[in-house]
Design an enzyme around this catalytic site. Structure first.
Site, PDB file in Angstrom:
ATOM      1  N   CYS A 291       0.836  -1.213   0.000  1.00 46.20           N
ATOM      2  CA  CYS A 291       0.000   0.000   0.000  1.00 46.20           C
ATOM      3  C   CYS A 291       0.865   1.255   0.000  1.00 46.20           C
ATOM      4  O   CYS A 291       0.553   2.248  -0.675  1.00 46.20           O
ATOM      5  CB  CYS A 291      -0.918   0.019   1.218  1.00 46.20           C
ATOM      6  SG  CYS A 291      -2.066  -1.363   1.269  1.00 46.20           S
TER       7      CYS A 291
ATOM      8  N   ARG B  43      -7.843  -4.511  -3.238  1.00 41.81           N
ATOM      9  CA  ARG B  43      -7.386  -3.354  -4.038  1.00 41.81           C
ATOM     10  C   ARG B  43      -8.372  -3.137  -5.189  1.00 41.81           C
ATOM     11  O   ARG B  43      -8.186  -3.675  -6.280  1.00 41.81           O
ATOM     12  CB  ARG B  43      -5.967  -3.595  -4.557  1.00 41.81           C
ATOM     13  CG  ARG B  43      -4.962  -3.770  -3.448  1.00 41.81           C
ATOM     14  CD  ARG B  43      -3.552  -3.971  -3.940  1.00 41.81           C
ATOM     15  NE  ARG B  43      -2.754  -4.576  -2.888  1.00 41.81           N
ATOM     16  CZ  ARG B  43      -2.235  -3.925  -1.848  1.00 41.81           C
ATOM     17  NH1 ARG B  43      -2.386  -2.621  -1.751  1.00 41.81           N
ATOM     18  NH2 ARG B  43      -1.557  -4.555  -0.916  1.00 41.81           N
TER      19      ARG B  43
END
Ligand code: BEZ
Length: 236
Positions: free
Chosen positions: A54, A137
């Site tokens: 991330c 995601r």
């Protein structure tokens, strides 16, 4: 129990209006998608703050934000974390993380706090087979009228390709501007696809066209030139 799982995976579809919500973000309260009317939006989720994949994604998106804003596109991030975690993480990224030549990176697009999972559930970002506590995601492309135009999902382990997100955005904007489609692996400046003929007359005309910019491999598969300059400067 079954009803809860169904709610967790319910997701909007391409062509739907983007579900509305009000949320707290690192840039203040937002009313989504109304605050961004007239712009494209990329709404994306990430699994958690203070995690390496991330962090690499946020640094890349922040570094490239100006490329997306030049395409009239607002970035909006989300994870199932609280506001103070978001603030601490973004400060750490700016102050301490140097990665692949990126340093001192400031994330100035809004990052939604979604500790209640309200938004993540609305957008089907919780995929229980992958995780019941972290968003996958997800990437939603939303057009200036608030319609969802594309959805891409990646698992927790796989960082996104930002060239592809940009390419997909330009392809959709170009399709809208010129009423064309784009072939596999299209890049701006490559030939585009003329919509398939919808009648025998059009099919015949296509095959007999004298337009030097059009090439027909068969009646249903015609391409035409569309220059990089045309892609970069679409008609209003
Ligand atoms: C990461 O961003 O590094 C990550 C987050 C959740 C699970 C796996 C990796």
């Amino acid at each position: 129990m079954e009803a809860i799982e169904e709610q967790a995976v319910a997701m909007p579809r391409i062509g739907d209006q983007a579900p509305e919500f009000t949320a707290i973000t690192t840039q203040g309260e937002i009313h989504f998608p109304a605050d961004y009317e007239g712009k494209w939006i990329i709404l994306f989720s990430h699994p958690a703050d203070f995690t390496p994949v991330c962090t690499s994604e946020f640094m890349t998106f922040a570094k490239r934000e100006s490329e997306f804003s030049a395409l009239n596109c607002q970035l909006v991030g989300l994870s199932i974390d609280g506001l103070y975690s978001h603030i601490a993480w973004l400060r750490t990224i700016k102050d301490k993380i140097e990665y692949r030549g990126m340093k001192n990176i400031e994330v100035t697009f809004p990052l939604i706090e979604d500790i209640s999972m309200e938004v993540a559930k609305k957008y089907g970002m919780i995929q229980p087979g992958e995780s019941t506590t972290k968003a996958v995601r997800a990437v939603f492309f939303i057009d200036p009228k608030g319609t969802i135009r594309a959805i891409i999902y990646y698992p927790l382990s796989t960082g996104r390709n930002f060239d592809e997100l940009k390419r997909a955005l330009i392809a959709m904007q170009t399709a809208d501007a010129y009423a064309i489609a784009t072939p596999a692996d299209w890049q701006p400046g490559d030939d585009v696809i003329v919509p398939t003929a919808g009648s025998c007359g059009v099919a015949k005309d296509r095959m007999e066209t004298k337009d030097a910019d059009v090439t027909c491999l068969d009646w249903f598969f015609c391409t035409k030139k569309l220059s990089l300059d045309q892609v970069n400067n679409p008609p209003n």
